[in-house]
Design an enzyme around this catalytic site. Structure first.
Site, PDB file in Angstrom:
ATOM      1  N   ARG A   1       0.792  -1.220   0.000  1.00 35.79           N
ATOM      2  CA  ARG A   1       0.000   0.000   0.000  1.00 35.79           C
ATOM      3  C   ARG A   1       0.829   1.278   0.000  1.00 35.79           C
ATOM      4  O   ARG A   1       0.580   2.187  -0.786  1.00 35.79           O
ATOM      5  CB  ARG A   1      -0.954   0.018   1.212  1.00 35.79           C
ATOM      6  CG  ARG A   1      -1.994  -1.077   1.157  1.00 35.79           C
ATOM      7  CD  ARG A   1      -2.884  -1.085   2.395  1.00 35.79           C
ATOM      8  NE  ARG A   1      -3.789   0.032   2.423  1.00 35.79           N
ATOM      9  CZ  ARG A   1      -4.730   0.208   3.359  1.00 35.79           C
ATOM     10  NH1 ARG A   1      -4.861  -0.675   4.337  1.00 35.79           N
ATOM     11  NH2 ARG A   1      -5.527   1.237   3.331  1.00 35.79           N
TER      12      ARG A   1
ATOM     13  N   HIS B   1      -8.117  -3.909  -7.045  1.00 37.27           N
ATOM     14  CA  HIS B   1      -7.777  -3.198  -5.804  1.00 37.27           C
ATOM     15  C   HIS B   1      -9.027  -3.055  -4.942  1.00 37.27           C
ATOM     16  O   HIS B   1      -9.760  -2.063  -5.062  1.00 37.27           O
ATOM     17  CB  HIS B   1      -7.215  -1.810  -6.162  1.00 37.27           C
ATOM     18  CG  HIS B   1      -6.435  -1.161  -5.063  1.00 37.27           C
ATOM     19  ND1 HIS B   1      -5.203  -1.612  -4.659  1.00 37.27           N
ATOM     20  CD2 HIS B   1      -6.712  -0.086  -4.272  1.00 37.27           C
ATOM     21  CE1 HIS B   1      -4.743  -0.839  -3.689  1.00 37.27           C
ATOM     22  NE2 HIS B   1      -5.651   0.094  -3.438  1.00 37.27           N
TER      23      HIS B   1
ATOM     24  N   TYR C   1     -18.040  13.057 -13.369  1.00 37.03           N
ATOM     25  CA  TYR C   1     -17.957  14.231 -14.234  1.00 37.03           C
ATOM     26  C   TYR C   1     -16.651  14.309 -15.021  1.00 37.03           C
ATOM     27  O   TYR C   1     -16.582  15.027 -16.015  1.00 37.03           O
ATOM     28  CB  TYR C   1     -18.083  15.518 -13.398  1.00 37.03           C
ATOM     29  CG  TYR C   1     -19.402  15.631 -12.669  1.00 37.03           C
ATOM     30  CD1 TYR C   1     -20.613  15.620 -13.358  1.00 37.03           C
ATOM     31  CD2 TYR C   1     -19.435  15.751 -11.282  1.00 37.03           C
ATOM     32  CE1 TYR C   1     -21.818  15.723 -12.683  1.00 37.03           C
ATOM     33  CE2 TYR C   1     -20.628  15.858 -10.598  1.00 37.03           C
ATOM     34  CZ  TYR C   1     -21.821  15.832 -11.305  1.00 37.03           C
ATOM     35  OH  TYR C   1     -23.017  15.936 -10.631  1.00 37.03           O
TER      36      TYR C   1
END
Length: 744
Positions: free
Chosen positions: A31, A77, A121
């Protein structure tokens, strides 16, 4: 209770430590830390891999970011969508990454600190650098592993020839360790890598002839000396002092402004401007009048001085000290090596590990290509045998029940060759096709020979890698953005902040309930009676005549002293503010003294049990809200007196609650920065009432009281003179009943 078959008894601390270790290792390796080979964390690698499978090539069309995030969290993931999208946004921000890996369309945030629009968006595709970083994934260069659910495959690392770790940098916090790597210029990195290929024994100092320091996407000035940068690169730990780029811009009429065109990396412009505006509103930088944001496509922050006579260098130096126009960017080159083991590397070891991996990629690509060539040559050899014996091959196919077996036995063909011949189309049985096959076989044989030579020759491997690096440099190299001032900075002189404060007379007023204010000008004594206070409150002591440049010292009965700047006191309108809002003065502690103090002044302090000492103004000045402990008090005692010592004072007069007066020489008192002091006067009952400091040959005077305004003076103090620590004698007849030398 007996445990069931599915339960295992283990000590709690062992179970906890085992599980925490698993979590820590997962955080470190999967990570938070980047891989030295491709400079990516798993989330970034999976984002780019998912975009590649979605065919979001640099030359292709954009797709919704939501589609990318969905594929990443669904296939590779399994974490939160917002964290994955935040990682994707950072890859697209040109002010965050020196070489962005995602080409974003829409609102992906800005340097002001505004967040990106929601992923429904925005749209995205890969950049050319990301494509370069993934180049060779289909050529057997790196290993693949199963995804978390076993349904897909993902690459363990990206093989592309781009020094992404140092070029784009990284930051992350794992368990018990962290990483912070600044970005660098890719041209400099490739030049250093090629020098390291030719000179494996080169030291970090030699590499700094190419990599002079970090190169941040926001530019700025790196003001550390070369030796400081070298020490950081050698150890892999350190920090870099980064400043904004500012220049003086003259105006008509002789005026000027400071214009900031580049700010330090990671600093949000909106917060920086707010920080500077706070300095102006709180009068912490009086030589600065205004700050304006005139940024459009280019960054432009205008700083207007108070007057044209202000020294530009002083203003800029002050801003560097007080704001984020200067920051320290940490270096902690903590990465995962090729064995996925975390460790801190220096510049040389980092480049060496990356070059070693690229040689490995080069060999893997060559070996994979050789294998494919040999497979193809096997088929081509079979085709040539078929053309040389075309009539017999046709006959076998037409007449035999098992043509493959017969052809393998008669012509010595392999199973793959026989199968390929049987699958040939009739139109391929042309003379022209035979010539093409022979031509292809010759070319492939030569390519195989070259590749085998490459595999066997380390020198050819190094030359090939240098040639490829030169191509990457030509394609992606660009000029440096961050300027490095290699000369070490001289020690910065302390700035006299009081010189920046506009000097104005003020009258400091403190109320009995602890409300403080500063009225403009020096009020006359007759005006004190006209002062207004909150209901039930009244004046404490005498108002102080001071200047805005002065330091106001407030002493608590607990022996602690606090400092307030005259320019920071609340205005005289209204009733002021509680002094305890600015000082960590406990509510139960009363104020013992308030005075104007200079660093060069001498002060006398004394406690209610008759102990005291001399101290300096510098020793009592406290720069923090918590103040500092001046006098160590005995149980039941409190700070009673703190007052300036006149320059010509030679004698100390002390009077106790028992009305006994003692006079001794000032030289008998020690000068201390902090302590409990020495005994001034001994008491059988009561304690200290008041202290007076007298000039040489001066008698003791006190007010007779009443409206007459008359005073009485005792010129000969010989009867009361003794050594310090004596009990003293009764005060002269007519001495004030308040046991104080003068009224407050």
């Amino acid at each position: 209770m007996q445990p069931s078959d599915t339960e295992i008894e283990v000590p709690f601390d062992a179970a906890l430590s085992e599980r925490y270790l698993v979590y820590a290792l997962s955080t470190i390796t999967a990570r938070s830390l980047p891989d030295v080979r491709d400079g990516l964390k798993p989330v970034h690698r999976r984002l780019l891999w998912a975009m590649r499978l979605l065919r979001l090539d640099p030359a292709g069309a954009y797709k919704k970011s939501a589609r990318v995030v969905g594929d990443v969290i669904g296939k590779y993931h399994p974490h939160g969508d917002q964290s994955v999208y935040d990682a994707m946004v950072r890859l697209a921000q040109s002010f965050a990454l020196r070489y962005p890996l995602v080409d974003g369309q829409g609102n992906f945030g800005n340097i002001d600190g505004d967040n990106a629009a929601a992923y429904r968006y925005t749209e995205a595709k890969l950049t050319a650098i990301a494509a370069q970083l993934m180049q060779g994934l289909d050529e057997g260069t790196v290993a693949f592993r199963a995804t978390y659910n076993g349904e897909e495959e993902e690459p363990e690392v990206f093989p592309g020839l781009f020094p992404n770790l140092l070029a784009n940098g990284a930051s992350g916090i794992a368990v018990g360790m962290a990483t912070s790597i600044p970005p660098h210029n890719v041209t400099e990195l490739i030049d250093a890598a090629m020098h390291l290929i030719d000179n494996p024994g080169a030291e970090t100092r030699d590499l700094m002839d190419f990599v002079s320091g970090p190169d941040f996407p926001t530019g700025g000035l790196l003001v550390d000396a070369r030796e400081t940068i070298l020490a950081a690169y050698e150890s892999g730990r350190g920090s870099f002092r980064l400043r904004a780029r500012a220049a003086q811009e003259k105006e008509k009429g002789g005026g000027w402004d400071l214009v900031v065109t580049e700010i330090p990396y990671g600093v949000q412009k909106a917060k920086l401007i707010e920080q500077i505006a706070d300095l102006i509103s709180n009068k912490k930088l009086p030589i600065l009048a205004d700050v304006r944001d005139e940024s459009a496509e280019d960054l432009r922050i205008v700083l207007e001085p108070r007057s044209r006579t202000v020294d530009p260098a002083l203003l800029l130096e002050s801003l560097y000290r007080l704001t984020d126009l200067e920051i320290r960017f940490p270096l902690n080159l903590n990465v995962l090596d090729q064995h996925r083991t975390p460790g801190v590397m220096g510049l040389k070891s980092c480049l060496t590990a990356w070059l070693s991996f690229q040689i490995e990629v080069l060999l893997n690509r060559a070996r994979t290509r050789v294998g494919k060539i040999e497979d193809r040559l096997e088929l081509l050899d079979g085709f040539l045998i078929a053309y040389l014996n075309l009539d017999r091959v046709i006959e076998i196919i037409r007449t035999e029940d098992e043509p493959k077996v017969v052809m393998m036995a008669e012509f010595g063909l392999t199973d793959r060759q026989a199968e390929a011949i049987l699958n040939m189309r009739l139109r391929s049985l042309r003379r022209l096709e035979e010539m093409e096959i022979a031509k292809e076989r010759t070319a492939l044989a030569k390519e195989r020979e070259d590749l085998l030579g490459l595999i066997e020759s380390p020198r050819r491997q190094r030359n090939r890698l240098k040639k490829d690096l030169e191509g990457v440099k030509t394609k992606f190299g660009d000029p440096r953005r961050t300027t490095i001032e290699e000369k070490p900075l001289a020690a910065r002189a302390e700035i006299d902040w009081s010189a920046m404060i506009e000097k104005e007379p003020i009258t400091v007023i403190l109320s009995a309930r602890g409300w403080i204010r500063a009225m403009k000008g020096h009020l006359a004594p007759e005006e004190f009676a006209t002062l207004k206070f909150r209901e039930g409150d009244e004046l404490w002591g005498k108002p102080l005549h001071a200047q805005t440049t002065d330091k106001i010292l407030i002493a608590g009965e607990n022996g602690r002293v606090y400092t307030l700047g005259g320019d920071k006191l609340p205005g005289g309108r209204g009733f002021g503010e509680p002094v305890r809002l600015s000082l960590d003065l406990p509510a139960e502690v009363e104020i013992a003294a308030m005075l104007v103090v200079k660093p060069t002044a001498r002060l006398l302090t004394a406690s209610s049990d008759g102990r005291g000492f001399l101290t300096s103004g510098e020793a009592v000045l406290a720069e923090t809200r918590k103040g500092k402990q001046l006098m160590n008090l005995r149980p039941g005692a409190k700070l009673q007196v703190l007052r300036p010592v006149p320059q010509d004072a030679e004698t100390v007069a002390v009077v106790g609650d028992n009305r006994k007066l003692l006079v001794f020489n000032l030289s008998e008192l020690p000068e201390m920065g902090r302590g409990s002091g020495v005994q001034l006067q001994r008491y059988r009952d009561g304690g200290l009432a008041d202290i007076a400091l007298l000039k040489a040959g001066e008698g003791l005077s006190w007010s007779m009281g009443g409206d007459s305004g008359r005073t009485r003076t005792e010129g000969d103090l010989t009867p009361w003179k003794a050594i310090r620590g004596a009990s003293g004698r009764m005060a002269p007849l007519g001495f004030p009943r308040s046991n104080r030398f003068q009224d407050d």
